[in-house]
Design an enzyme around this catalytic site. Structure first.
Site, PDB file in Angstrom:
ATOM      1  N   GLU A   1     -11.346 -43.819  69.529  1.00 48.04           N
ATOM      2  CA  GLU A   1     -12.078 -44.942  70.228  1.00 48.04           C
ATOM      3  C   GLU A   1     -12.750 -44.102  71.809  1.00 48.04           C
ATOM      4  O   GLU A   1     -12.452 -44.398  72.787  1.00 48.04           O
ATOM      5  CB  GLU A   1     -12.028 -46.305  70.340  1.00 48.04           C
ATOM      6  CG  GLU A   1     -13.474 -46.231  70.890  1.00 48.04           C
ATOM      7  CD  GLU A   1     -13.007 -48.188  71.190  1.00 48.04           C
ATOM      8  OE1 GLU A   1     -14.130 -48.595  71.234  1.00 48.04           O
ATOM      9  OE2 GLU A   1     -12.345 -48.846  71.101  1.00 48.04           O
TER      10      GLU A   1
ATOM     11  N   LYS B   1     -14.398 -44.186  66.205  1.00 44.99           N
ATOM     12  CA  LYS B   1     -15.653 -45.421  66.779  1.00 44.99           C
ATOM     13  C   LYS B   1     -16.126 -45.240  67.581  1.00 44.99           C
ATOM     14  O   LYS B   1     -15.550 -44.377  69.057  1.00 44.99           O
ATOM     15  CB  LYS B   1     -14.671 -46.523  66.724  1.00 44.99           C
ATOM     16  CG  LYS B   1     -15.514 -47.924  67.272  1.00 44.99           C
ATOM     17  CD  LYS B   1     -13.958 -48.783  67.555  1.00 44.99           C
ATOM     18  CE  LYS B   1     -15.045 -49.987  67.759  1.00 44.99           C
ATOM     19  NZ  LYS B   1     -14.567 -51.705  67.739  1.00 44.99           N
TER      20      LYS B   1
END
Length: 299
Positions: free
Chosen positions: A177, A214
């Site tokens: 992420e 993500k």
């Protein structure tokens, strides 16, 4: 094997990921939004107890099942906690058909070169061993990108993939992420640099290795279409990043192949004082809206 079923679900099932992984720094704010003021508790133990009760209330709601919520990301204390007499990861998978993931980073370094790297995490291997024992399928770790700095973004992605290799060695699926701040003065520029760096590191992955990504919903629609189709990427998911649920869902619905992994947008409007019926109805409405944005694309 449960892991084979989990991999098939996370790779191909329609739905989204619930991000229930607020940690120490973000927990007071999450509790305030839930209607619990800072004055209602004293110290971290009481704070995390209240947060755990909120999370158990969410995952116990009738609408919170694998039919629409295919996975949930947990904070370490939630992983170690109980729900209805079971460890939370077991309850999620066995009772809800929801895949358990674990947030593993220890927060962010101060911003430098337009980015915030992850803090060192010397206890990671021990945490991963414990996670495997509790039935966790994968992990999530977050860095932040504020500026389109090529060297800064390169450092973020390099660190993420290095730690992802450590995680994969434990048999876990890493969610990478590198969040681009929605407040960046050149968000689109940062996203273009990020895409280039992600592709470089995907090209260097060992044969057969997969990661999940993500990412902040991009300013350029379908910017990440190539990542969605990349066989080395099990799934591309989007964070809400501070957008309202309505705005996040509208942006997400325009990006084909990307599903949600929302935190604040998922729990928006849920409050401690609601009756169980009110709470369950509000959560069901939120789940339905995010599910539609993840599965019914426009344009």
């Amino acid at each position: 094997m449960a892991n084979d079923k989990m991999l098939a679900q996370i790779s191909g099932k329609g739905g989204f990921i619930a991000a229930l992984d607020q940690s120490g720094g973000s927990t007071p704010g999450a509790l305030r939004l839930y209607g619990i003021p800072d004055s209602a508790y004293h110290g971290d133990a009481e704070m995390f107890k209240l947060m755990h009760e909120m999370r158990v209330r969410i995952i116990s709601a009738p609408a919170f099942t694998g039919a629409k919520v295919i996975a949930a990301i947990l904070f370490e204390a939630t992983m170690d906690g109980q729900a209805h007499g079971k460890p939370v990861p077991s309850f999620l998978w066995e009772d809800r058909s929801v895949i358990p993931f674990l947030k593993v980073d220890k927060g962010l370094e101060p911003e430098s070169d337009g980015v915030s790297l992850m803090k060192p995490n010397p206890g990671l291997d021990a945490l991963l061993d414990r996670a495997v024992g509790l039935g966790i399928f994968g992990t999530k770790m977050r860095s932040v990108i504020n500026l389109p700095s090529k060297s800064g973004i390169a450092a973020v992605v390099k660190q993420q993939f290095e730690v992802a290799a450590q995680i994969a060695a434990h048999g876990l699926m890493p969610i990478i992420e590198p969040e681009v701040s929605i407040k960046s003065p050149d968000k689109a520029g940062a996203e273009a640099v990020l895409l280039s760096e992600l592709n470089k590191h995907l090209d260097a992955l060992p044969a057969g290795r997969q990661v999940m990504l993500k990412l902040t919903i991009p300013d350029k629609t379908d910017l990440y279409e190539g990542l969605v189709k990349d066989k080395r990427v099990a799934r591309v998911v989007a964070l809400s990043g501070g957008y309202t649920r309505a705005d996040a869902c509208k942006r997400l619905a325009a990006n084909h192949g990307i599903i949600a992994s929302f935190s604040r947008a998922l729990t928006e409007g849920l409050t401690h004082g609601m009756s169980d019926a009110e709470f369950d109805a509000a959560l069901a409405e939120s789940i339905d809206e995010i599910y539609r944005a993840s599965t019914e694309k426009v344009g």
